[in-house]
Design an enzyme around this catalytic site. Structure first.
Site, PDB file in Angstrom:
ATOM      1  CD  GLU A 199      18.918  -2.408  78.625  1.00 55.64           C
ATOM      2  OE1 GLU A 199      19.889  -1.828  79.401  1.00 55.64           O
ATOM      3  OE2 GLU A 199      18.270  -1.780  77.838  1.00 55.64           O
TER       4      GLU A 199
ATOM      5  CG  ASP B 252      11.955   0.690  81.245  1.00 54.98           C
ATOM      6  OD1 ASP B 252      12.389   0.584  79.880  1.00 54.98           O
ATOM      7  OD2 ASP B 252      12.300   1.467  81.964  1.00 54.98           O
TER       8      ASP B 252
HETATM    9  C1  6LW Z   1      15.948   0.725  81.934  1.00 56.02           C
HETATM   10  C2  6LW Z   1      16.765  -0.070  81.140  1.00 56.02           C
HETATM   11  C3  6LW Z   1      17.031   0.753  79.982  1.00 56.02           C
HETATM   12  O1  6LW Z   1      15.989   0.181  83.117  1.00 56.02           O
HETATM   13  O2  6LW Z   1      16.723   2.281  80.175  1.00 56.02           O
HETATM   14  O3  6LW Z   1      18.575   1.406  78.230  1.00 56.02           O
HETATM   15  C4  6LW Z   1      16.389   2.163  81.632  1.00 56.02           C
HETATM   16  N1  6LW Z   1      17.805   0.647  78.921  1.00 56.02           N
HETATM   17  O4  6LW Z   1      16.068  -1.181  80.391  1.00 56.02           O
HETATM   18  C5  6LW Z   1      15.381   3.154  82.103  1.00 56.02           C
HETATM   19  O5  6LW Z   1      14.196   3.042  81.374  1.00 56.02           O
END
Ligand code: 6LW
Length: 514
Positions: free
Chosen positions: A184, A15
């Site tokens: 996200e 991330d």
């Molecule tokens: C992060 C999100 C993700 O916050 O994994 O599946 C999480 N997506 O973007 C943890 O790295």
């Protein structure tokens, strides 16, 4: 086209978020239940990064006892405004929900403020500072009307910089570009009077993808860039060296060029152990928005096979909180704790990221000092998946025992008697982990496991393998000093590794030159 060697930050650094201040770039990444949290990496060229501090350490640390390894600190974003650095991040506590925080500093390499909780739903927070000085907070949450819109939504509210509280109305900006995918990892950028919102969809596994939308006003409505996904490796097949590409943040150089940091993994035979790593891709802007990896459409510059990178300086990590340890050159003294690696407390465990496929990790243990200890080396994926070679005392002397857990199931592989000083060694050729002990007589290979046993695909969750030391014993047992702690690319035949290039990762693809 500009060719950069990727990954620019190997090992478990998911991330990525990046900001530029003058000639300096600062990057932050997720650390889950590890302490200290959120390393701050600095670069002048976006390619070579060195760690300068941690956002969550000392006064800013938030306790994580009770959490699994993949809970904890998720997806920080770093931004800078008016001399102040801001990091927003979420602490996910499983069924107990999640809390998003903001913290600030004027020196990203120094101490950060005690984080302030925000009244914010969801995960993957981000900040955007508009030209008028207003600060806007965005994050991803479950959609209010999922049947109508799809499962996730990006929302926005103003952040009052005086009180560090969210104020004013909530604006729902976007439900993503892809059908029925959770959106996200939002970030907003302004360019020539237009607002560009990027996100990630498809989950952080093989279908991961970067998508985008655009608007005339920061509060929306945003319309999907129909070119989405802007970047993904989901369609490139299992032979592609890098998989799971997504979760981008874009930064501009002083010369006006743009680049994105994204995450991706480098599987070996379909399984990755190094976690989600940081990759750099060029970005161009056109009148519709950002174009990631223009002309190529993929992350480039990744070397074929299993190249050894030079070992980076260790970021020694403990689990869920600090442990009492002294690190002096290659000697680490670790105070004991009774908490097992398989639990959810703070064990006596200090480890560093595995950031090379092929490595040797070893230390010397003085068995004469072992009393009630169960101490040694461990390759650790999470509380359900780890393998260790540890020394313990039996009535008739010490033994080295290779044991651990794979997918939650107990594994005991071997137990051999030892005396005097022993070197406990873990090595990998990229496709296996071998545990051995070296005494005056020579090396005794104790157990070999396929790398798939410790992969994220096997374990689930969001992290990669750490290599570390453990000293499980009653609190009043003696601290143990691990001497000659060494993590390096394998050099000698005695370390059991074929010469460069002889080990293939099975991908069969060459470097993608630009
Ligand atoms: C992060 C999100 C993700 O916050 O994994 O599946 C999480 N997506 O973007 C943890 O790295």
């Amino acid at each position: 086209m500009r060719l950069v060697p990727n990954p620019v930050l190997p090992g478990c650094h998911p991330d990525p978020s990046v900001v530029r201040v003058g000639a300096d770039y600062f990057m932050v990444t997720s650390t889950f239940a590890y302490h200290p949290g959120i390393p701050v990496h600095h670069s002048r060229d976006l390619v070579s990064w060195s760690r300068v501090g941690h956002v969550l350490d000392g006064d800013s640390w938030l306790p994580l006892e009770g959490n699994t390894v993949s809970h904890g600190v998720w997806a920080p974003t770093i931004r800078h405004h008016d001399g102040v650095f801001y990091v927003v991040f979420t602490i996910v506590r499983g069924t107990e929900g999640a809390t998003t925080y903001v913290t600030t500093t004027v020196d990203p390499a120094g101490q950060w403020a005690v984080p302030t909780p925000l009244e914010a739903d969801g995960i993957d927070p981000s900040l955007f500072f508009d030209h008028d000085g207003r600060a806007w907070f965005t994050a991803a949450r479950d959609a209010i009307a999922p049947d109508a819109t799809g499962p996730g939504e990006i929302w926005l509210r103003e952040l009052d910089l005086g009180t560090l509280a969210l104020v004013g109305p909530t604006h729902v900006l976007w439900h993503g570009a892809l059908t029925r995918q959770w959106v996200e990892a939002p970030h907003i950028y302004e360019r020539d009077g237009r607002y560009h919102l990027i996100g990630a969809e498809g989950g952080t596994e093989r279908n991961h993808a970067v998508t985008a939308a655009t608007s005339d006003t920061v509060t929306g409505p945003y319309s999907t860039d129909p070119r989405s996904p802007l970047l993904t490796h989901r369609h490139l097949g299992a032979g592609e060296l890098v998989q799971n590409v997504g979760h981008a943040d874009i930064v501009e150089t002083p010369d006006g060029d743009s680049w994105a940091l994204v995450l991706g993994v480098r599987p070996v035979n379909g399984h990755h152990t190094l976690g989600r790593e940081v990759l750099l891709v060029p970005v161009e802007w056109d009148d519709r928005g950002p174009v990631l990896a223009p002309g190529a459409g993929r992350v480039q510059g990744v070397l074929p096979g299993l190249p050894d990178t030079a070992a980076r300086p260790a970021d020694w990590l403990s689990l869920r909180g600090p442990v009492r340890a002294d690190v002096v050159d290659d000697a680490i003294t670790l105070r004991p704790r009774p908490a097992p690696l398989s639990g959810r407390e703070v064990p006596a465990f200090l480890a560093r990221r595995q950031d090379m496929h092929r490595f040797v990790f070893e230390t010397t243990v003085e068995t004469d000092r072992i009393a009630g200890h169960d101490a040694g080396v461990v390759a650790f994926q999470d509380e359900n998946t780890f393998l260790a070679a540890r020394v313990r005392r039996r009535p008739d002397g010490c033994v080295v025992r290779v044991a651990g857990k794979v997918g939650g199931a107990e594994i005991v592989r071997s137990e051999v008697p030892v005396t005097g000083d022993v070197v406990l060694r873990i090595r990998s050729d990229g496709q296996s982990y071998t545990f051995s002990c070296v005494t005056r007589i020579g090396e005794d290979v104790l157990a070999t496991f396929p790398h798939t046993a410790l992969s994220t695909e096997t374990a689930g969750g969001f992290v990669g393998v750490l290599l570390g030391l453990v000293n499980e014993a009653a609190e009043d047992a003696e601290p143990l000093t691990f001497r000659g702690v060494r993590y390096a690319a394998p050099v000698a035949a005695s370390e059991g590794v074929a010469s460069d290039g002889a080990v293939s990762d099975g991908a069969g693809a060459g470097a993608h030159d630009q």
